[in-house]
Scaffold this motif. Structure first.
Motif, PDB file in Angstrom:
ATOM      1  N   THR A   1       7.721   1.664   7.441  1.00  0.00           N
ATOM      2  CA  THR A   1       6.404   1.926   8.022  1.00  0.00           C
ATOM      3  C   THR A   1       6.553   2.503   9.425  1.00  0.00           C
ATOM      4  O   THR A   1       7.371   2.029  10.213  1.00  0.00           O
TER       5      THR A   1
ATOM      6  N   SER B   1       4.336   4.266  12.943  1.00  0.00           N
ATOM      7  CA  SER B   1       3.078   4.462  13.670  1.00  0.00           C
ATOM      8  C   SER B   1       3.211   5.702  14.549  1.00  0.00           C
ATOM      9  O   SER B   1       4.271   5.954  15.132  1.00  0.00           O
TER      10      SER B   1
ATOM     11  N   GLY C   1      -3.589   4.624  14.939  1.00  0.00           N
ATOM     12  CA  GLY C   1      -4.351   3.663  14.155  1.00  0.00           C
ATOM     13  C   GLY C   1      -4.115   3.684  12.662  1.00  0.00           C
ATOM     14  O   GLY C   1      -4.836   3.022  11.910  1.00  0.00           O
ATOM     15  N   THR C   2      -3.115   4.429  12.201  1.00  0.00           N
ATOM     16  CA  THR C   2      -2.822   4.504  10.766  1.00  0.00           C
ATOM     17  C   THR C   2      -1.351   4.213  10.530  1.00  0.00           C
ATOM     18  O   THR C   2      -0.489   4.744  11.239  1.00  0.00           O
ATOM     19  N   ASN C   3      -1.062   3.363   9.545  1.00  0.00           N
ATOM     20  CA  ASN C   3       0.320   3.106   9.158  1.00  0.00           C
ATOM     21  C   ASN C   3       0.769   4.174   8.163  1.00  0.00           C
ATOM     22  O   ASN C   3       0.109   4.417   7.147  1.00  0.00           O
ATOM     23  N   PHE C   4       1.895   4.818   8.457  1.00  0.00           N
ATOM     24  CA  PHE C   4       2.481   5.793   7.558  1.00  0.00           C
ATOM     25  C   PHE C   4       3.640   5.112   6.840  1.00  0.00           C
ATOM     26  O   PHE C   4       4.631   4.737   7.464  1.00  0.00           O
TER      27      PHE C   4
ATOM     28  N   SER D   1       1.654   6.334   1.811  1.00  0.00           N
ATOM     29  CA  SER D   1       0.384   5.970   2.427  1.00  0.00           C
ATOM     30  C   SER D   1       0.353   6.575   3.834  1.00  0.00           C
ATOM     31  O   SER D   1       1.369   6.571   4.534  1.00  0.00           O
ATOM     32  N   PRO D   2      -0.770   7.164   4.251  1.00  0.00           N
ATOM     33  CA  PRO D   2      -2.066   7.211   3.559  1.00  0.00           C
ATOM     34  C   PRO D   2      -2.057   8.186   2.386  1.00  0.00           C
ATOM     35  O   PRO D   2      -1.284   9.148   2.380  1.00  0.00           O
TER      36      PRO D   2
ATOM     37  N   ILE E   1      -5.839  12.392   8.384  1.00  0.00           N
ATOM     38  CA  ILE E   1      -6.448  11.242   9.028  1.00  0.00           C
ATOM     39  C   ILE E   1      -7.207  11.728  10.250  1.00  0.00           C
ATOM     40  O   ILE E   1      -7.032  12.862  10.699  1.00  0.00           O
TER      41      ILE E   1
END
Length: 611
Positions: free
Chosen positions: A411, A413, A433-436, A446-447, A452
């Motif tokens: 994961t 950021s 603000g999104t976990n890759f 993900s995402p 995003i």
């Protein structure tokens, strides 16, 4: 019919051949004229009326011009960006200036048509060909590319100016290393997120993870003693080492009656078969037989601390865990035996402190830690609403790694620099603000959506608002990298500063493209083409232009031909063919003169009869 008719017919022949010679002369003279269309000669016989076919005689001749407008000339490339050639059917819409007023050309409104495409920009920003005809087209919106109307007008590009466009989206493509190389990774404890090139939120005074990340309870911590040896040549102690030292034991063995206190709980060392341990009333004593092993002792300690990670021995060095219920405190009544385990005095270690609620930001006081535990993600120049350039710095931090085992995943950021001059508790970097998350094969899982939104992006005092961070399919990966750094394949944005027109060129789609001082290439106009049902009946004008006639029919907007930029169509005159025609015409002309001399001789003979 008679001799005098023959004379008149021969004179007509001379006139027709002279007409043909004039066309041949003009074709040869224009062999190098851009877009020139040759004129052939068509001969028509003039048969006198006769009552019966047997009394019909050969008549005279007259010549007509036969246009070859539909015959394509050879297209060749040029180095002039505003030159054009038409491949196939069609004409450029042009107008001829009728004069100038205050140095501005005036037009009658009458549209002519030409294949001559040697256009260049004049002082007023018009596209004018070598014969002085002004190009017409339809203007397009420089931002959207949509046409601004459908009626061709004389094009002008003087002092075109485009306003600034705010950056609203970023297109990004990169490979993130499966194991990043950071400033802290080489010196971090093996098996930790830091050693795997990642970011540990516990290293920060303010948790840099997003607000949605909940505060976590205190975590397990460890302490490792020095490497200890067994008696004699046996080497480092292991979990199988016997506590009494009788066989392959410690250098300073434990004996019955010794104690060890772990977090206030006493462990009693007893002789084999003894139950001499004492504890508080009603509490089962914790005893360790001195004939047991070091591994047994470590199990007792782990049971007291409540850790889920068993204490280990590596190379004779024991690692103890605090667990999550309290801090670690270990002391022994037998200091020499305790020292033989690799510890001395009282061993104390605190729990890993609990994380505070995530803010999604890195404050200036934590900035160096952040830089040490993250890698560069590239940078780009974005633009705010006024066209002011904004230096947008990006960094990636690996916040989890599948190499840690269990339910851990790969994961990452994404962070951007919010204030390069931040100090103290001011925000220096912001988490997008999104976990890759990436799968085992390195593909992004993900995402799920390719884009995003990074909300309310502000760098210093320059606001960019919400930015769409778009990733083309398969463009963001996590593959092994020998350098341990991110490989940036593409990072572009859609904003630009205000700019003034510097030059224009015409592409193969017939679009006039302007190059502006801000580096943007924007569509300014679309060149219009027209065609006719009776193309070869157009009236030729000076300079390779044509006017509409009744026989040609009106101009029809649009054509099946295509435009080639930086090209010119040459004359369709074939010199070899014209020279052949020249020979034939010369012979025909000479033959007609022979008819005249023969008829004249016959008339003279007739006149001599009267003498």
């Amino acid at each position: 019919m008679g001799i005098f008719d023959a004379l008149n017919t021969a004179v007509g022949g001379l006139q027709s051949q002279s007409f043909a010679l004039q066309n041949i002369s003009g074709n040869i003279a224009n062999a190098s004229t851009t877009g020139y269309k040759g004129i052939d000669t068509s001969f028509e016989d003039l048969i006198p009326d006769a009552t019966t076919p047997s009394r019909q005689v050969a008549g005279g001749v007259t010549a007509f011009a036969q246009a070859t407008i539909t015959t394509q000339g050879t297209v060749s490339t040029t180095t002039v960006g505003t030159n054009m050639a038409i491949n196939g059917d069609g004409f450029f819409n042009v107008q001829k200036s009728t004069g100038t007023v205050d140095n501005v050309p005036q037009f009658s409104g009458v549209t002519d048509y030409t294949r001559r495409g040697d256009f260049q920009v004049n002082a007023n920003g018009n596209l004018v060909n070598g014969a002085g005809y002004f190009l017409m087209g339809v203007a397009v919106d420089p931002k959207t590319g949509n046409p601004l109307g459908n009626v061709p007008k004389v094009l002008q590009f003087q002092n075109n100016f485009i306003p600034a466009q705010t950056t609203t989206s970023i297109n990004y493509a990169a490979n993130l290393p499966s194991t990043p190389t950071t400033a802290t990774s080489a010196t971090s404890t093996a098996g930790t997120i830091n050693a795997l090139g990642g970011l540990n939120p516990h290293d920060f005074s303010v948790n840099p993870m997003p607000t949605s990340t909940p505060a976590t309870p205190a975590g397990d911590n460890t302490i490792t003693g020095t490497a200890a040896n067994q008696v004699g040549p046996a080497g480092p102690i292991t979990t199988s080492t016997v506590l009494s030292g009788a066989v392959n034991g410690l250098a300073s063995p434990f004996a019955g009656g010794d104690t060890m206190t772990v977090n206030g709980t006493v462990i009693h060392f007893v002789n084999t078969g003894s139950t001499a341990g004492t504890t508080a009333a009603g509490v089962t004593p914790i005893n360790v037989d001195i004939s047991d092993t070091v591994g047994t002792l470590l199990g007792k300690i782990d049971a007291i601390t409540g850790t889920t990670a068993a204490s280990t021995i590596t190379g004779g060095a024991i690692t103890l865990h605090t667990g999550t219920a309290g801090n670690l405190s270990v002391a022994s009544s037998n200091s020499t035996a305790f020292s033989a385990l690799g510890f001395s005095g009282t061993v104390t270690q605190s729990l890993t402190p609990p994380l505070t609620a995530g803010t999604g930001t890195v404050i200036a006081n934590d900035q160096q830690t952040f830089l040490n535990e993250s890698i560069s993600g590239g940078a780009l120049t974005a633009y705010d609403s006024t066209g002011t350039a904004v230096n947008l710095q990006l960094r990636w931090a690996k916040t989890d790694s599948a190499a840690l085992g269990g339910t851990h995943t790969n994961t990452w950021s994404l962070f951007y620099q919010a204030d390069p001059n931040a100090t103290g508790t001011q925000v220096a970097w912001v988490n997008a603000g999104t976990n890759f998350t990436f799968g085992a094969a390195g593909a992004l899982t993900s995402p799920a959506t390719p884009s995003i939104t990074i909300p309310n992006v502000t760098v210093g005092n320059q606001s960019l608002g919400n930015l769409a961070f778009s990733i083309p399919s398969g463009a963001l990966t996590q593959y092994a990298s020998t350098g341990g750094t991110a490989t940036i394949n593409a990072v572009t944005q859609n904003g630009y500063a205000a700019g003034q027109l510097q030059s224009v060129a015409i592409n193969n789609n017939g679009i006039v493209v302007g190059t502006f001082s801000n580096g943007q290439n924007l569509d300014l106009a679309s060149v219009s083409l027209s065609h006719f049902n009776g193309t070869n009946y157009l009236k030729a004008l000076d300079g390779g232009a044509y006017a509409v006639t009744e026989q040609s029919g009106p101009a029809i907007l649009g054509a099946s031909g295509t435009i080639s930029g930086s090209s010119l169509e040459g004359s369709n005159t074939d010199i070899a063919s014209e020279f052949t025609k020249l020979i034939v015409t010369q012979q025909a002309y000479s033959a007609n003169t022979k008819v005249i001399t023969t008829a004249n001789s016959m008339v003279q003979d007739l006149l001599n009869v009267l003498r």
